[in-house]
Write a protein that holds these residues in place. Sequence first.
Motif, PDB file in Angstrom:
ATOM      1  N   TYR A 110       4.855   3.098  10.365  1.00 11.10           N
ATOM      2  CA  TYR A 110       4.045   2.701   9.215  1.00 11.10           C
ATOM      3  C   TYR A 110       2.710   2.120   9.670  1.00 11.10           C
ATOM      4  CZ  TYR A 110       8.482   3.079   6.722  1.00 11.10           C
ATOM      5  OH  TYR A 110       9.664   3.544   6.191  1.00 11.10           O
ATOM      6  N   PRO A 145       2.720   6.368   6.424  1.00  9.63           N
ATOM      7  CA  PRO A 145       2.948   5.613   5.185  1.00  9.63           C
ATOM      8  C   PRO A 145       2.491   4.171   5.365  1.00  9.63           C
ATOM      9  CG  PRO A 145       5.024   6.108   6.289  1.00  9.63           C
ATOM     10  CD  PRO A 145       3.963   6.906   6.981  1.00  9.63           C
ATOM     11  N   SER A 182       1.038   6.942  -3.695  1.00  6.79           N
ATOM     12  CA  SER A 182       2.231   7.464  -3.033  1.00  6.79           C
ATOM     13  C   SER A 182       2.263   7.143  -1.546  1.00  6.79           C
ATOM     14  CB  SER A 182       2.331   8.979  -3.244  1.00  6.79           C
ATOM     15  OG  SER A 182       1.230   9.644  -2.643  1.00  6.79           O
ATOM     16  N   HIS A 185       4.165   2.452   0.596  1.00 10.59           N
ATOM     17  CA  HIS A 185       5.623   2.425   0.521  1.00 10.59           C
ATOM     18  C   HIS A 185       6.175   1.041   0.239  1.00 10.59           C
ATOM     19  CE1 HIS A 185       6.807   6.535   2.383  1.00 10.59           C
ATOM     20  NE2 HIS A 185       5.612   6.622   1.811  1.00 10.59           N
ATOM     21  N   GLN A 186       5.385  -0.016   0.461  1.00  6.80           N
ATOM     22  CA  GLN A 186       5.851  -1.376   0.165  1.00  6.80           C
ATOM     23  C   GLN A 186       4.656  -2.316   0.140  1.00  6.80           C
ATOM     24  OE1 GLN A 186       9.438  -2.029  -0.066  1.00  6.80           O
ATOM     25  NE2 GLN A 186       8.746  -3.881  -1.102  1.00  6.80           N
TER      26      GLN A 186
END
Length: 264
Positions: A110, A145, A182, A185-186
């Motif tokens: 990430y 992401p 999108s 992710h968090q």
Amino acid sequence: MKFIHLTDTHLIEGGVDLYGSNPNQRLRQAVAHLMAHQPDAQAVVITGDLTHYGQADAYDQLRDILSPVPCPVHLILGNHDSRDTLKTYFPAIENDANGFIQYTKVFGDYLAIFLDTNEPGVSWGVFCEKRAEWLRQQLASAQKPVLLFMHHPFFPIGIHSMDAISLRDTTHFMNAIQGYESRIHQVFFGHIHRPITGSYRNIPFFTLKGTNHQVALELHADASEGIPGRLEAPQYAVVNLLPDQILIHSEDYLDEQPRFSLKG
């Protein structure tokens, strides 16, 4: 990758008490606990309100308390913090071209993006056009992401007294993430001093209790009555990042209740 999420440490000059609890001691206990029980953590993140008044001695305490931590520690500003004083005591902290404490780090699979929502003189969050432009550039170029770290949430959380001092004008922030939702992710944030998780516009979010004091769960209280506080047990979070999963555990690190077998 595993990292630890702490928030709202609220250190004060001289290491004195705040609201009947001692922020210095509580943070030292958190550090000792995570080092003993999560020795494989690869980073620690503290999502703002590092100090209560932005005092130099409080940042000196923070530096001392965090010094034994063997992994990188990533800090962001809260509304109680001083941008200039934080930079003085943590000169290696990164900032963007406009001097805001905003930066990125690779967290395993990430990209972690750390944001600055501090505005001197006010308790609510501010995210201006310059900060938003930087964020949009990071989202546009991200090859992984994204995890976002910020102090103030950009949506209502249902506690009216805290909603009044969250990110008030979300225009620039929402424009920055438009089309890239999108990829996020968090979102991890602080400020609220409560364990809250959910999603906003399909973006998952998480926050937890601070290390010193908490905000009471009063969903129907009038915001004009002020922020209701409580001395609930503090927490830190253990976050495991996997290619197909983000797994978050909350640790009540001062809970000394005995352990026992559940067999039988």
